[in-house]
Design a protein around this motif. Sequence first.
Motif, PDB file in Angstrom:
ATOM      1  N   VAL A  61      78.644  18.438  -2.515  1.00 30.43           N
ATOM      2  CA  VAL A  61      77.450  19.033  -2.088  1.00 30.43           C
ATOM      3  C   VAL A  61      76.626  18.026  -1.317  1.00 30.43           C
ATOM      4  O   VAL A  61      76.924  16.696  -1.534  1.00 30.43           O
ATOM      5  N   SER A  62      75.528  18.518  -0.763  1.00 26.90           N
ATOM      6  CA  SER A  62      74.755  17.473  -0.034  1.00 26.90           C
ATOM      7  C   SER A  62      73.451  17.250  -0.576  1.00 26.90           C
ATOM      8  O   SER A  62      72.668  18.132  -1.211  1.00 26.90           O
ATOM      9  N   LEU A  63      73.160  16.220  -0.767  1.00 24.94           N
ATOM     10  CA  LEU A  63      71.659  15.581  -1.793  1.00 24.94           C
ATOM     11  C   LEU A  63      70.518  16.499  -0.994  1.00 24.94           C
ATOM     12  O   LEU A  63      69.463  16.827  -1.972  1.00 24.94           O
ATOM     13  N   GLU A  64      70.718  16.475   0.467  1.00 26.28           N
ATOM     14  CA  GLU A  64      69.406  16.989   0.969  1.00 26.28           C
ATOM     15  C   GLU A  64      69.058  18.505   0.237  1.00 26.28           C
ATOM     16  O   GLU A  64      67.769  18.881   0.730  1.00 26.28           O
ATOM     17  N   ARG A  65      69.970  19.099  -0.060  1.00 20.18           N
ATOM     18  CA  ARG A  65      69.725  20.753  -0.428  1.00 20.18           C
ATOM     19  C   ARG A  65      68.823  20.792  -1.729  1.00 20.18           C
ATOM     20  O   ARG A  65      68.268  21.672  -2.020  1.00 20.18           O
ATOM     21  N   PHE A  66      68.594  19.587  -2.360  1.00 21.62           N
ATOM     22  CA  PHE A  66      68.301  19.608  -3.848  1.00 21.62           C
ATOM     23  C   PHE A  66      66.958  18.631  -4.063  1.00 21.62           C
ATOM     24  O   PHE A  66      66.582  17.666  -3.300  1.00 21.62           O
ATOM     25  N   ASP A  67      65.767  19.070  -4.615  1.00 22.77           N
ATOM     26  CA  ASP A  67      64.657  18.368  -4.904  1.00 22.77           C
ATOM     27  C   ASP A  67      64.809  17.840  -6.177  1.00 22.77           C
ATOM     28  O   ASP A  67      64.362  18.477  -7.451  1.00 22.77           O
ATOM     29  N   TYR A  68      65.852  16.871  -6.368  1.00 20.82           N
ATOM     30  CA  TYR A  68      66.000  16.341  -7.773  1.00 20.82           C
ATOM     31  C   TYR A  68      65.077  15.473  -8.320  1.00 20.82           C
ATOM     32  O   TYR A  68      65.030  15.579  -9.684  1.00 20.82           O
ATOM     33  N   GLN A  69      64.055  14.950  -7.708  1.00 21.59           N
ATOM     34  CA  GLN A  69      62.883  14.303  -8.222  1.00 21.59           C
ATOM     35  C   GLN A  69      61.971  15.301  -9.199  1.00 21.59           C
ATOM     36  O   GLN A  69      61.807  14.746 -10.502  1.00 21.59           O
ATOM     37  N   SER A  70      61.746  16.602  -8.585  1.00 26.27           N
ATOM     38  CA  SER A  70      60.946  17.344  -9.645  1.00 26.27           C
ATOM     39  C   SER A  70      61.954  17.902 -10.785  1.00 26.27           C
ATOM     40  O   SER A  70      61.389  18.163 -11.876  1.00 26.27           O
TER      41      SER A  70
END
Length: 553
Positions: A61-70
């Motif tokens: 998957v692409s990391l840009e798709r996710f708000d992983y910080q939140s």
Amino acid sequence: MTQLPDFLHSANIISAEQVKLTFAAMADNKTDVCSALMEFDNVTSKILTEALSKLFNLPIVSLERFDYQSCCKQWTINHLIRQHLALPLAIQNNRLVVAVTDPSDSSIEQAFYFTTGFHIKPVLIDISLLISTIKSLLGSDKGNLTHRKDNISLHDLQNLIADEGEIRPDVEQDSSPISRYIHQIIVEAVRKKASDIHFEPYDGWFRIRFRCDGLLIEVEQPPYQICKRLVARLKILAQLDISERRLPQDGRITLNLAESTPIHIRMSTLPTMWGEKVVLRILDNQVISLDLEVLGYSYSQRLLFEQALNKPQGLILITGPTGSGKTQSLYTGLTILNNQSRNIAAAEDPIEISLSGINQVQIQPQIGFGFAEALRAFLRQDPDVIMVGEIRDKETADIATKAAQTGHLVLATLHTNSSTEAIDRLKNIGIEPHNIATSLILVIAQRLLRRLCPLCKSPTDHPDHASELEKSSCYQASNEGCSACNQGYLGRIGIYEMLNITPELSHSILKNAPVHELEKIAKRQGMTPLYRLGMEKICQGVTSYAEVQRVLA
């Protein structure tokens, strides 16, 4: 213990000998299994990621798709992220999506389920990108920065005030209040991921500022009377002449603020009207990511850049103002090119990051060794790739363009506001249009935009004159910010205007076409201007309209 090397050996990706070497490296260097595997020439990050996807049937998957910080902020799980090198991305269909580096580790699901209450859905992103993102998120091992128990407050500093002309002997002592205070300031700067620390004397007052995400933020105002002792202590750390206060000096400091990672600092002094100003540049190679996706390049932009890098010869220019991230893009390009079959030479002023396997040369104009002299020396060293820190004059530009026509790939930076203006700049320097047309293959104009803090950003109305935003959400930074950010922003992301030199553009350059005509052709062929790229980042909720206006207006 991980079974990943054995799985890769069964799939004929690594040899039995490499399996042994991997486990030995993990034991000796206490490194993770993926980092140990990527030390082998035949195991790149891309190869490893694709192999894991096939072996374990996991999607990439692409990391840009996710708000992983939140997502990560919902639980106290930094210890799990660090222990397993696994990054929670989102909650989907009552499962926690987690990007993993080692799918063979069966303990990951149990550990995350115990803490979060969610069963995990493992996915993959580029392994190198995942490791660098985790290090950036957690500050690598900066969580172990050593604070002294007896921190010095501004009230404590009042007791250190001495006569204005006096430099006390305590500046020589590591345990003195002055030394402890400097240690304290540097620790705080590293924690805030500041790039620079400014110690600035003025008429009767003194301030310390950090440059965070490109902007200076005042952090403290110690007593003016101790500023000479602060400067003297910094000079001692950098092995400079403490008695010389009339001339600028440059030096380097290495401090072991963390258990295993030294912090390298470049120091510069400047005599001013009210005393010596000192600027410390924190050269923390561990948190600098040399990955195009992390830097903000889209898939199509990465493809264009990599296609240019794969050409046997030509000139790639990266343009933008000071502080726009040009050097990081250059280093990333060199990292992609760096292998045992290429001879790469780089002339820099200064050398910002040490890259293993690349011949990096510090230019010294004061002794007659500038960029032009370095380029001439490189051409006698059988180079495949040449990097020029900055094209400043006709001689350097002339050697670079001719080298790019004679079998060398040349990467360089230039100070212009847009990609098409770089062509005009080369003409103004004195390069003939036919030399530009036959050497130039790609121009990248770039800027750095501050990212909105995902924890405290708030919705706002669309600006009346920004029609591009009408159908999208718009966010603004919190005025106060929060404990996790700097005044409502956290980190930066690049935007990149990619000018691919097509045959039509090359022909127009040869005809000496003006900039506006070149820009019209480039847009027709698919180039997206910087302002439009900035608007796209607003639509994605990455940055604010005010930040785009600040950087691009």
